[in-house]
Design a protein around this motif. Structure first.
Motif, PDB file in Angstrom:
ATOM      1  N   GLN A  22      41.770  48.615  36.361  1.00  0.00           N
ATOM      2  CA  GLN A  22      40.220  48.463  36.147  1.00  0.00           C
ATOM      3  C   GLN A  22      39.410  49.658  35.472  1.00  0.00           C
ATOM      4  O   GLN A  22      39.010  49.986  34.328  1.00  0.00           O
ATOM      5  CB  GLN A  22      39.364  48.790  37.559  1.00  0.00           C
ATOM      6  CG  GLN A  22      37.845  48.806  37.674  1.00  0.00           C
ATOM      7  CD  GLN A  22      37.714  48.875  38.976  1.00  0.00           C
ATOM      8  OE1 GLN A  22      38.085  49.022  39.480  1.00  0.00           O
ATOM      9  NE2 GLN A  22      35.995  49.616  38.317  1.00  0.00           N
ATOM     10  N   LYS A  23      40.795  50.569  35.356  1.00  0.00           N
ATOM     11  CA  LYS A  23      40.850  52.731  35.200  1.00  0.00           C
ATOM     12  C   LYS A  23      41.009  52.536  33.492  1.00  0.00           C
ATOM     13  O   LYS A  23      40.802  52.618  32.713  1.00  0.00           O
ATOM     14  CB  LYS A  23      41.961  53.080  35.121  1.00  0.00           C
ATOM     15  CG  LYS A  23      41.217  53.456  36.781  1.00  0.00           C
ATOM     16  CD  LYS A  23      39.845  54.556  37.119  1.00  0.00           C
ATOM     17  CE  LYS A  23      39.641  54.577  38.642  1.00  0.00           C
ATOM     18  NZ  LYS A  23      38.771  55.689  39.245  1.00  0.00           N
ATOM     19  N   ARG A  25      40.893  49.365  31.421  1.00  0.00           N
ATOM     20  CA  ARG A  25      39.587  48.772  30.594  1.00  0.00           C
ATOM     21  C   ARG A  25      38.217  49.631  30.031  1.00  0.00           C
ATOM     22  O   ARG A  25      37.099  49.973  29.439  1.00  0.00           O
ATOM     23  CB  ARG A  25      38.932  47.088  31.904  1.00  0.00           C
ATOM     24  CG  ARG A  25      39.763  46.738  31.684  1.00  0.00           C
ATOM     25  CD  ARG A  25      39.244  45.190  32.881  1.00  0.00           C
ATOM     26  NE  ARG A  25      39.122  45.481  33.992  1.00  0.00           N
ATOM     27  CZ  ARG A  25      39.958  44.474  34.576  1.00  0.00           C
ATOM     28  NH1 ARG A  25      40.572  44.697  34.791  1.00  0.00           N
ATOM     29  NH2 ARG A  25      39.681  45.395  36.243  1.00  0.00           N
ATOM     30  N   ALA A  26      38.204  50.136  31.462  1.00  0.00           N
ATOM     31  CA  ALA A  26      37.158  51.848  32.254  1.00  0.00           C
ATOM     32  C   ALA A  26      37.490  52.616  30.835  1.00  0.00           C
ATOM     33  O   ALA A  26      36.027  53.268  30.064  1.00  0.00           O
ATOM     34  CB  ALA A  26      36.859  52.072  32.824  1.00  0.00           C
ATOM     35  N   SER A  27      38.453  52.697  30.765  1.00  0.00           N
ATOM     36  CA  SER A  27      38.582  53.930  29.562  1.00  0.00           C
ATOM     37  C   SER A  27      38.646  53.492  28.074  1.00  0.00           C
ATOM     38  O   SER A  27      37.968  53.741  26.946  1.00  0.00           O
ATOM     39  CB  SER A  27      40.645  54.477  29.780  1.00  0.00           C
ATOM     40  OG  SER A  27      41.234  55.500  28.609  1.00  0.00           O
ATOM     41  N   HIS A  30      35.360  53.016  27.189  1.00  0.00           N
ATOM     42  CA  HIS A  30      34.686  54.215  26.446  1.00  0.00           C
ATOM     43  C   HIS A  30      35.609  54.528  25.127  1.00  0.00           C
ATOM     44  O   HIS A  30      33.909  55.103  24.234  1.00  0.00           O
ATOM     45  CB  HIS A  30      35.097  55.349  27.742  1.00  0.00           C
ATOM     46  CG  HIS A  30      34.376  55.538  28.768  1.00  0.00           C
ATOM     47  ND1 HIS A  30      32.761  55.949  28.850  1.00  0.00           N
ATOM     48  CD2 HIS A  30      34.575  55.772  29.752  1.00  0.00           C
ATOM     49  CE1 HIS A  30      32.732  55.536  30.449  1.00  0.00           C
ATOM     50  NE2 HIS A  30      33.250  55.070  30.919  1.00  0.00           N
ATOM     51  N   ALA A  79      37.341  59.176  31.560  1.00  0.00           N
ATOM     52  CA  ALA A  79      38.274  57.890  32.165  1.00  0.00           C
ATOM     53  C   ALA A  79      39.649  58.242  31.493  1.00  0.00           C
ATOM     54  O   ALA A  79      40.177  57.510  32.349  1.00  0.00           O
ATOM     55  CB  ALA A  79      37.241  56.917  31.050  1.00  0.00           C
TER      56      ALA A  79
END
Length: 139
Positions: A22-23, A25-27, A30, A79
């Motif tokens: 999940q991190k 994907r978030a990174s 961004h 992120a």
């Protein structure tokens, strides 16, 4: 007991893996947003001014875009830090699980060897008692 603890640690490892994904994907999201904003800013810089009002509006838009770019840059960096922290947690938990698996494997091996030794002692005692039984000839 060790098996239950190992299962809980494995579940935690799985949860950390999902959190890392999940991190990641978030990174990535961004970074993509930052690249898109940079592309818009570069495009605005290259557009020719047709009038003073257009030029003034473009400058105001680029100022707002600059603020947005700075904010998005901070979000992307945050992120990335969260992603690195999650990676560290994941690696630490992986090491813990592998260590527990090694302990469990070692204990199982020791238990098997202890069982073999016990069986060997019992066999030796039985053979010894048979050879000492009166009226029987030894081998």
């Amino acid at each position: 007991m060790l098996q239950l603890f190992l299962e809980r640690q494995q579940q935690l490892l799985d949860d950390l893996g999902a959190g890392k994904a999940q991190k990641d994907r978030a990174s990535q999201l961004h970074r993509q947003r930052l690249e898109a904003l940079e592309a818009v800013d570069q495009h605005l810089a290259q557009v020719a001014s047709h009038s003073a009002l257009f030029h003034q509006n473009r400058l105001a838009l680029r100022q707002q875009l600059g603020t947005l770019l700075a904010s998005q840059q901070q979000e992307a960096e945050l992120a990335q830090l969260e992603q690195a922290h999650q990676q560290q947690l994941l690696l630490r938990q992986f090491g813990k699980v592998k260590g527990l698996e090694q302990v469990q494997k070692k204990r199982a091996t020791e238990a098997r060897l202890d069982g073999n030794r016990k069986e060997q002692r019992e066999m030796e005692q039985w053979l010894s008692s048979r050879s000492r039984t009166p009226g029987r000839a030894g081998p």
